[in-house]
Design a protein around this motif. Structure first.
Motif, PDB file in Angstrom:
ATOM      1  N   GLY A  24     -13.503   0.591  -0.480  1.00 20.94           N
ATOM      2  CA  GLY A  24     -12.251   1.711  -0.011  1.00 20.94           C
ATOM      3  C   GLY A  24     -12.634   2.383   1.208  1.00 20.94           C
ATOM      4  O   GLY A  24     -11.721   2.996   1.786  1.00 20.94           O
ATOM      5  N   GLY A  37       0.830  -1.276   0.205  1.00 18.20           N
ATOM      6  CA  GLY A  37       0.140  -0.151   0.015  1.00 18.20           C
ATOM      7  C   GLY A  37       0.783   1.212  -0.248  1.00 18.20           C
ATOM      8  O   GLY A  37       1.956   1.135   0.070  1.00 18.20           O
ATOM      9  N   THR A  88     -12.420   6.222  -7.942  1.00 21.30           N
ATOM     10  CA  THR A  88     -11.862   7.813  -7.561  1.00 21.30           C
ATOM     11  C   THR A  88     -11.814   8.330  -8.867  1.00 21.30           C
ATOM     12  O   THR A  88     -11.704   9.781  -8.768  1.00 21.30           O
ATOM     13  N   SER A 109      -9.235   2.467  -2.007  1.00 24.41           N
ATOM     14  CA  SER A 109      -8.654   3.598  -1.952  1.00 24.41           C
ATOM     15  C   SER A 109      -9.356   4.531  -1.706  1.00 24.41           C
ATOM     16  O   SER A 109     -10.663   4.489  -1.390  1.00 24.41           O
ATOM     17  N   PRO A 163      -0.863   6.896  -8.235  1.00 26.16           N
ATOM     18  CA  PRO A 163      -1.556   7.347  -6.946  1.00 26.16           C
ATOM     19  C   PRO A 163      -1.049   9.032  -7.183  1.00 26.16           C
ATOM     20  O   PRO A 163      -2.037   9.680  -6.698  1.00 26.16           O
ATOM     21  N   ILE A 217      -3.938  10.855  -0.376  1.00 29.82           N
ATOM     22  CA  ILE A 217      -4.226   9.729  -0.946  1.00 29.82           C
ATOM     23  C   ILE A 217      -3.904   8.526  -0.297  1.00 29.82           C
ATOM     24  O   ILE A 217      -2.635   8.450   0.145  1.00 29.82           O
ATOM     25  N   VAL A 246      -4.100   4.020  -0.826  1.00 30.15           N
ATOM     26  CA  VAL A 246      -4.284   3.054  -1.668  1.00 30.15           C
ATOM     27  C   VAL A 246      -3.783   1.741  -1.330  1.00 30.15           C
ATOM     28  O   VAL A 246      -2.486   1.564  -0.791  1.00 30.15           O
ATOM     29  N   ALA A 273      -9.188   1.961   3.147  1.00 28.29           N
ATOM     30  CA  ALA A 273      -8.403   3.092   3.020  1.00 28.29           C
ATOM     31  C   ALA A 273      -8.982   4.245   3.775  1.00 28.29           C
ATOM     32  O   ALA A 273      -8.064   5.194   4.212  1.00 28.29           O
ATOM     33  N   GLN A 307      -3.539  -2.572  -1.577  1.00 23.98           N
ATOM     34  CA  GLN A 307      -3.601  -3.483  -2.574  1.00 23.98           C
ATOM     35  C   GLN A 307      -4.065  -4.848  -1.926  1.00 23.98           C
ATOM     36  O   GLN A 307      -3.296  -5.394  -1.013  1.00 23.98           O
ATOM     37  N   GLN A 366      -8.475  -3.500  -5.165  1.00 25.25           N
ATOM     38  CA  GLN A 366      -7.678  -2.408  -4.683  1.00 25.25           C
ATOM     39  C   GLN A 366      -8.588  -1.343  -3.860  1.00 25.25           C
ATOM     40  O   GLN A 366      -9.753  -0.967  -4.569  1.00 25.25           O
TER      41      GLN A 366
END
Length: 698
Positions: A556, A261, A304, A528, A430, A543, A545, A560, A547, A526
């Motif tokens: 997300g 990440g 996003t 985010s 990202p 940001i 992110v 995240a 994985q 993923q």
């Protein structure tokens, strides 16, 4: 005849002489080669000298407040020449016992007798380069220089000191990959590689002599040409914030069993990166900064990217956020492929704002297909105008190249456009997504993300790097107003509500992306979240992110999002200036610019005109909401239609009752004065068979 004999005799004499001379040369050559070879080879070596390059001391990598992120520490190799001319037998044998005692006591790895044996053997065998200690630090070197014989120095005491610099990162894991390294025969990495020209300095020269065995030893104590030390680079990184970001990311990756990440925190107005963390699993349960995912890993961003799609629709005037869209219960066919929303639901027609809150794939993709299906190039041109097809040009090598598919691409198909609308069939890193959201927070101005603010030498700045604008306006101010409302609503009412804060406002967008494996979308995701805070006066964008989480939770907003929230909470709590302006602005605006709550557009315009206040009116409906920017009130449409529950939070009681009862709802009231602070039915949801709503005043 006699003359002839005389000539022949002389020829024979000359011939014999030459043969004897040749034989003598041959015999001597054999003697030198066989019996005296080692002696003459050693003698030749002792006469060989050369200038050897001496590495300069590498410059430091500093944090924004001057703390060391990377530095070079000196280590020393200490050797002894017991056969130097200045060390007589009397000096050597009178002091060798004391020297051996000091070595045994200090190093503790051999007895005094053993050390004496080594020293004596070195003198008897003609050794001029006896190893005493490798990797000695400065304090150890100072101690050794006080010992008998050694204290006389290089020439009189035979002590040979060779300095070697070793690169260290005092904070170890923190921003380790971004700081990077320079190593022989390896591609330079990070800031160390990007600024190697500044950091490396200029090599010096030292006159060295090759002694027996091919070993080179310095002739003089000092270098003939002194190396010039490297310059220091001052980064934008804040060590305290870096620690917060790194630990918040690490905790989430471990909690969710993710493969890797990244998290990046950036200053909105300048593009300065204040923290950047990249963690990947190196073995089960252990993580390290092994790759710069923030900069080098281009992936399909997923939801996003829906913000970019919404900007295109709003900029072309195809939609208003209070318009409605049919979600078709979260499932819709585009040609031979089925688009699904992330979660099953029974919603049909909802407002576009509500569709964005829910991060509805069906809703956003249907809007894009409806308005750009026959003119896809127009949509792509919007993305290019927002510079989403260009790298941001950060200093570090290895930035992933953005991929925005063009209609001329052979792989373009009928399903490309609706899938691009929700962040598939394209790739962004990202850092590129963050730069885009940072532009939204920065009133449309896209800043270049950067990591180094100055170059210094001996504390003096010799070069500075200023903020750089990549795009002065990614979209119009009217569209920005709507987009910022949408991003705030995601956190207040939508997929990001789990990170909502009562202390300050967050604006942002969640992303949950299926990961393609060998051309087929797998069951790996993923997660985010990207946004900015405080939403009403943005200071930082961020940001996160992550994985391939394996904990069973992959949305997300839940994977995240909490990392973003933890970072934002720490930043907010540590930043006093972020608190004080809020109080000051409220006091000032209550005097000069009144806070206008959501309500009747007619009443709002009447009030503003009669008070002579500056305002801009972007509304064309009966109900409005407002925001204050630079002491000016901006009016925009409040999402109201007969099929969806309206948002009456912030309204006065009279307006709220009028609006709700006209939709056929029975209103129950909690509290006796103030504005509406809560409502029992979620704004934007279908009215369906709802007959009663509870509102709370406060």
């Amino acid at each position: 005849m006699n003359i002839k004999k005389e000539i022949l005799w002389r020829i024979w004499v000359a011939f014999i002489f030459i043969c004897l001379l040749g034989g003598a040369v041959f015999v001597k050559a054999v003697q030198i080669q066989v019996s005296e070879g080692e002696y003459w080879k050693s003698f030749a070596d002792s006469l060989t000298t050369a200038y050897i390059s001496i590495e300069a001391e590498r410059g430091n990598v500093l944090s924004a407040d001057g703390r060391l992120l990377a530095t070079s520490l000196p280590f020393f190799e200490v050797r002894f020449d017991p056969n130097t001319e200045s060390i007589t037998d009397e000096l050597f044998y009178s002091k060798v016992d004391s020297l051996a005692f000091n070595m045994s006591a200090f190093f503790g790895d051999a007895s005094e007798i053993e050390y004496k044996r080594r020293l004596v053997n070195a003198r008897l065998n003609g050794n001029r380069y006896l190893l005493i200690k490798q990797n000695a630090n400065y304090h150890e070197l100072m101690e050794m220089r006080s010992w008998p014989i050694f204290r006389k120095g290089r020439f009189r005491g035979g002590m040979i000191v060779i300095q070697q610099n070793r690169r260290v990162t005092p904070f170890r894991l923190l921003a380790h990959r971004t700081i990077g390294y320079v190593r022989p025969d390896v591609q330079p990495v990070g800031l160390e590689g990007a600024f190697d020209e500044y950091l490396s300095g200029v090599e010096g020269k030292r006159l060295m002599q090759r002694i027996s065995g091919g070993t080179w030893v310095p002739i003089n104590d000092e270098d003939e040409i002194k190396p010039q030390h490297g310059k220091d680079i001052v980064t934008t990184i804040d060590v305290n914030l870096q620690d917060v970001v790194e630990n918040a990311l690490l905790k989430a990756i471990k909690t969710h069993g993710a493969s890797h990440g990244t998290a990046v925190l950036m200053e909105v107005s300048t593009g300065q990166i204040k923290a950047i963390a990249n963690l990947g699993e190196i073995e089960k349960g252990r993580y390290w900064e092994k790759y710069n995912y923030a900069i080098g890993e281009g992936t399909e961003p997923g939801s996003t990217f829906k913000t970019a799609a919404m900007i295109a629709l709003l900029e072309d005037g195809y939609i208003h956020i209070n318009d409605s869209v049919d979600l078709n219960r979260g499932r819709y066919n585009f040609f031979d492929l089925v688009m699904r929303d992330a979660e099953q639901h029974d919603n049909r027609r909802v407002t576009i704002q509500r569709a964005f809150d829910m991060s509805s794939n069906v809703g956003i993709s249907r809007l894009i297909q409806q308005h750009y299906g026959s003119q896809p190039h127009k949509f792509i041109n919007h993305l290019k105008k927002m510079d989403l097809d260009k790298p941001v040009g950060i200093e570090i090598r290895g930035e992933a190249t953005p991929f925005i598919k063009d209609p001329s691409n052979p792989d373009w198909s009928g399903t490309t456009l609706p899938w691009m609308a929700v962040g598939y069939e394209l790739q962004l890193a990202p850092i590129q997504i963050l730069a885009f959201y940072n532009a939204i927070a920065n009133n449309g101005k896209m800043m270049k993300p950067y990591l180094v603010q100055s170059i210094q030498q001996y504390g003096n700045v010799i070069e500075s790097f200023e903020p750089e604008v990549l795009n002065s306006s990614i979209t119009s101010q009217k569209t920005l107003e709507d987009i910022r409302l949408l991003l705030e609503s995601v956190v207040e009412n939508g997929t990001g509500r789990v990170i909502r804060s009562d202390s300050y406002k967050i604006a942002g967008k969640t992303g949950t992306t299926q990961i393609a494996d060998a051309g087929t979308y797998s069951d790996k995701y993923q997660s985010s979240f990207v946004g900015y805070f405080p939403a009403d006066n943005p200071e930082y964008s961020c940001i996160v992110v992550i994985q391939k989480p394996t904990s069973g939770i992959y949305y997300g907003g839940h994977v995240a999002g909490p990392v973003f929230k933890e970072i934002a909470d720490h930043v907010y709590s540590m930043s006093i200036p972020m608190h004080l302006p809020v109080n000051l602005y409220v006091q000032e605006e209550t005097v000069s610019v009144p806070i206008l709550r959501p309500g009747s557009a007619y009443d709002a315009r009447f009030l503003l005109k009669n008070l002579g206040l500056l305002y801009e009116d972007y509304s064309d409906t009966e109900w409005i909401s407002s925001r204050i920017t630079n002491n000016k009130i901006h009016l925009s449409n409040l999402s109201v239609n007969k099929e969806n529950i309206p948002d009456v939070r912030g309204m006065g009681l009279k307006d709220a009752i009028y609006l709700l009862e006209n939709m056929g709802l029975t209103v129950e009231i909690i509290g006796s004065r103030g504005r509406v602070i809560r409502q029992s039915l979620t704004p934007g949801q279908m009215l369906n068979n709802s007959t009663q709503i509870t509102i709370e005043l406060g």
